[in-house]
Design a protein around this motif. Structure first.
Motif, PDB file in Angstrom:
ATOM      1  N   PRO A 158       1.276  -1.134   0.348  1.00 44.77           N
ATOM      2  CA  PRO A 158      -0.129   0.085   0.595  1.00 44.77           C
ATOM      3  C   PRO A 158       0.869   0.879   0.299  1.00 44.77           C
ATOM      4  CG  PRO A 158       0.062  -0.923   2.439  1.00 44.77           C
ATOM      5  CD  PRO A 158       0.568  -2.016   1.348  1.00 44.77           C
ATOM      6  N   LEU A 159       0.580   2.114  -0.256  1.00 49.55           N
ATOM      7  CA  LEU A 159       0.595   4.043  -0.669  1.00 49.55           C
ATOM      8  C   LEU A 159       1.633   3.811  -0.926  1.00 49.55           C
ATOM      9  CD1 LEU A 159       0.653   4.141   3.193  1.00 49.55           C
ATOM     10  CD2 LEU A 159      -0.835   4.134   1.640  1.00 49.55           C
ATOM     11  N   GLU A 160       2.142   3.061  -1.851  1.00 48.31           N
ATOM     12  CA  GLU A 160       2.969   3.129  -2.788  1.00 48.31           C
ATOM     13  C   GLU A 160       2.837   4.425  -4.733  1.00 48.31           C
ATOM     14  OE1 GLU A 160       5.936  -0.390  -3.612  1.00 48.31           O
ATOM     15  OE2 GLU A 160       6.455  -0.026  -1.651  1.00 48.31           O
TER      16      GLU A 160
ATOM     17  N   SER B 102       0.611   1.515  -6.142  1.00 51.08           N
ATOM     18  CA  SER B 102       0.078   0.675  -5.412  1.00 51.08           C
ATOM     19  C   SER B 102      -1.278   0.193  -6.157  1.00 51.08           C
ATOM     20  CB  SER B 102      -0.364   1.015  -4.362  1.00 51.08           C
ATOM     21  OG  SER B 102       1.109   0.734  -3.680  1.00 51.08           O
TER      22      SER B 102
ATOM     23  N   GLU C 143       1.052  -3.946   8.639  1.00 50.47           N
ATOM     24  CA  GLU C 143       1.147  -2.979   7.126  1.00 50.47           C
ATOM     25  C   GLU C 143      -0.153  -2.417   7.735  1.00 50.47           C
ATOM     26  OE1 GLU C 143       1.998  -5.154   3.356  1.00 50.47           O
ATOM     27  OE2 GLU C 143       0.127  -6.317   4.158  1.00 50.47           O
TER      28      GLU C 143
ATOM     29  N   VAL D  81      -0.054   2.252   7.332  1.00 46.24           N
ATOM     30  CA  VAL D  81      -0.994   2.631   7.502  1.00 46.24           C
ATOM     31  C   VAL D  81      -1.070   3.723   8.313  1.00 46.24           C
ATOM     32  CG1 VAL D  81      -3.117   2.846   6.213  1.00 46.24           C
ATOM     33  CG2 VAL D  81      -2.126   1.119   5.300  1.00 46.24           C
TER      34      VAL D  81
ATOM     35  N   ALA E  60       1.043   6.261   8.220  1.00 39.76           N
ATOM     36  CA  ALA E  60       1.374   7.258   6.962  1.00 39.76           C
ATOM     37  C   ALA E  60       0.033   8.386   7.213  1.00 39.76           C
ATOM     38  CB  ALA E  60       0.872   6.295   6.123  1.00 39.76           C
TER      39      ALA E  60
ATOM     40  N   SER F 298       1.123  12.520   7.097  1.00 39.88           N
ATOM     41  CA  SER F 298       1.093  13.396   5.525  1.00 39.88           C
ATOM     42  C   SER F 298      -0.551  13.868   5.344  1.00 39.88           C
ATOM     43  CB  SER F 298       1.359  12.160   4.517  1.00 39.88           C
ATOM     44  OG  SER F 298       0.606  10.838   4.884  1.00 39.88           O
TER      45      SER F 298
ATOM     46  N   ASN G 201      -8.246   8.760   1.496  1.00 39.31           N
ATOM     47  CA  ASN G 201      -8.025   6.658   1.684  1.00 39.31           C
ATOM     48  C   ASN G 201      -9.205   6.094   2.481  1.00 39.31           C
ATOM     49  OD1 ASN G 201      -5.309   6.345  -0.411  1.00 39.31           O
ATOM     50  ND2 ASN G 201      -5.140   8.777   1.294  1.00 39.31           N
TER      51      ASN G 201
ATOM     52  N   VAL H  18      -7.031  -1.362   1.402  1.00 39.20           N
ATOM     53  CA  VAL H  18      -6.941   0.320   1.540  1.00 39.20           C
ATOM     54  C   VAL H  18      -7.299   0.496   0.712  1.00 39.20           C
ATOM     55  CG1 VAL H  18      -5.482   2.645   1.787  1.00 39.20           C
ATOM     56  CG2 VAL H  18      -4.692   0.261   3.215  1.00 39.20           C
TER      57      VAL H  18
ATOM     58  N   ALA I  42      -8.496   3.849  -1.666  1.00 42.55           N
ATOM     59  CA  ALA I  42      -7.294   5.014  -2.170  1.00 42.55           C
ATOM     60  C   ALA I  42      -8.889   5.824  -3.826  1.00 42.55           C
ATOM     61  CB  ALA I  42      -5.565   4.947  -2.913  1.00 42.55           C
TER      62      ALA I  42
END
Length: 421
Positions: free
Chosen positions: A271-273, A276, A286, A290, A293, A297, A376, A401, A403
């Motif tokens: 996740p979060l790349e 992704s 993970e 998350v 993150a 962020s 998200n 996740v 997104a």
């Protein structure tokens, strides 16, 4: 974005074959800081045998056989010591065969070692009450019991409840502390005369929780200063650590259902790349990635909905990150049915300072675990604000996740109105 827990996971996650690492608990080992009164002397430059050779030569015992007979040692041992001091320029050969003499340097060394006398000194020594042994912990790393409780740490048991006595602290143990890297020890401890307990503290540690979901087997590993301590593991095991701490494993269910149009897009991945997938399945560790993150962020909104919040998760580090989001003008909503007293007070203080950017919602009844930040939406049964703490089962949580801005907006709007009305 790696938290200390995730680093521990990478390092120790595969240490127990056949078992999964399902949790890392903050814990604290009980210690006593004692004042140890010791008999000590300055560290001598010479090995003990070399010292006696020089001192005997100074008194007129001037041949290897005589020195060996006086000391009750084999001649070869004395010859080695004499040869060493000859190379150092402390011993010379006399006119007669076998006679030995002290040089000026040898005379000075002999006088200096004769003048060394034991003295009494007092040192602070940290005594680990779980392993019942002297520890090399830095005193500045220790915390009070109240701080450990406020941080949500599990207080590990001591091996004994008795007072630390002189017999529990050996001269060798004190010397091992004085020889630690970074310390310039100038004395040797010869004997421990007395010890006086001065302060009762705790050493922060981590307890790794491994388990088998099918059998329910649980094992623990204690990590001290970032390293696995088999000594602590062994003692905690003998004390019935798993049963005392209440750790238990329960099987995890399937990941929570997603809307049909979203479910078909779900794939397992990182996740979060940037690469992704928009609907990404995540495993137990993970989830913390998350959450980290979101706390680091989020730029517009952050919503955490969960049934329980505890101080072992909502600790000083968590609160600091949350305050950073508030200062960045992020709207934060916490939907929490229950809090422990420490967490309730800490969140209340933060809400007062946040100028209405932090809203605490306290609905009645059970709350569905949900995390939404910016675009998200994280769908999972993972207990976002109570994933640490012994009074809960450990599971291999599976989540997703999502997104997708529209799905995140829909979930965000669905959670808040019933609480605010």
């Amino acid at each position: 974005m790696h938290s200390p827990e995730l680093l521990l996971t990478k390092r120790f996650g595969g240490d127990r074959p056949g078992l999964l690492l399902l949790g890392i608990e903050k814990a604290a080992v009980p210690v006593t800081v004692v004042a140890a009164e010791v008999l000590a002397q300055e560290i001598k430059q010479l090995p003990l045998l070399d010292e006696f050779v020089l001192r005997l030569l100074k008194t007129g015992v001037g041949a290897v056989p005589d020195i060996a007979a006086f000391l009750g040692l084999e001649r070869e041992l004395v010859e080695v010591a004499v040869a060493d001091q000859y190379r150092e320029g402390a011993v010379a050969f006399g006119a007669a065969p076998g006679d030995l003499l002290l040089t000026a340097r040898g005379e000075q060394l002999a006088r200096e070692h004769e003048s060394v006398r034991p003295v009494q000194k007092t040192f602070k020594v940290v005594f680990d009450r779980l392993t019942w042994s002297v520890a090399t912990y830095e005193e500045r790393a220790l915390i009070s019991k109240s701080s450990a409780v406020a941080d949500g740490r599990i207080l590990l048991p001591g091996q004994r409840t008795t007072r630390v006595k002189r017999e529990d602290i050996s001269p060798a143990a004190v010397n091992s502390i004085l020889r630690q890297p970074g310390r310039s020890a100038s004395i040797d401890v010869l004997d421990v005369i007395d010890v006086t307990p001065s302060t009762y503290k705790y050493m922060p540690v981590d307890v790794l929780v491994y388990g088998d979901e099918e059998s329910g087997d649980v094992e623990t590993a204690v990590v001290v200063d970032g390293d696995h301590s088999e000594k602590h593991d062994s003692v905690l095991g003998r004390l019935g650590g798993v049963a005392k701490l209440g750790f238990r494993i329960e099987p995890a269910g399937p990941h929570p259902a997603l809307p049909p149009g979203v479910e078909v897009q779900r794939v397992q991945g990182a996740p979060l790349e940037e690469s992704s997938p928009p609907v990404c399945g995540i495993g137990v560790w993970e989830h913390q990635l998350v959450l980290t993150a979101a706390l680091q962020s989020a730029t517009e909104r952050l919503l955490i909905a969960t049934d329980l919040a505890v101080c072992s998760v909502v600790d000083a580090h968590f609160l600091s990150r949350l305050e950073q989001r508030l200062r960045a003008r992020v709207q934060v909503d916490l939907v929490v049915a229950r809090c422990d007293e420490v967490t309730e007070a800490a969140l209340g203080r933060l809400a007062q300072r946040s100028r209405y950017r932090l809203n605490l919602h306290r609905p009645e009844g059970e709350v569905r675990n949900t995390l939404v930040y910016d675009g998200n939406w994280v769908v999972s049964d993972f207990p976002w604000l109570s994933y640490r703490g012994a009074a809960r089962p450990f599971r291999a949580y599976e989540g997703t996740v999502v997104a997708v801005q529209e799905e995140a907006d829909r979930e965000y709007a669905a959670l808040l109105p019933p609480v605010e009305s």
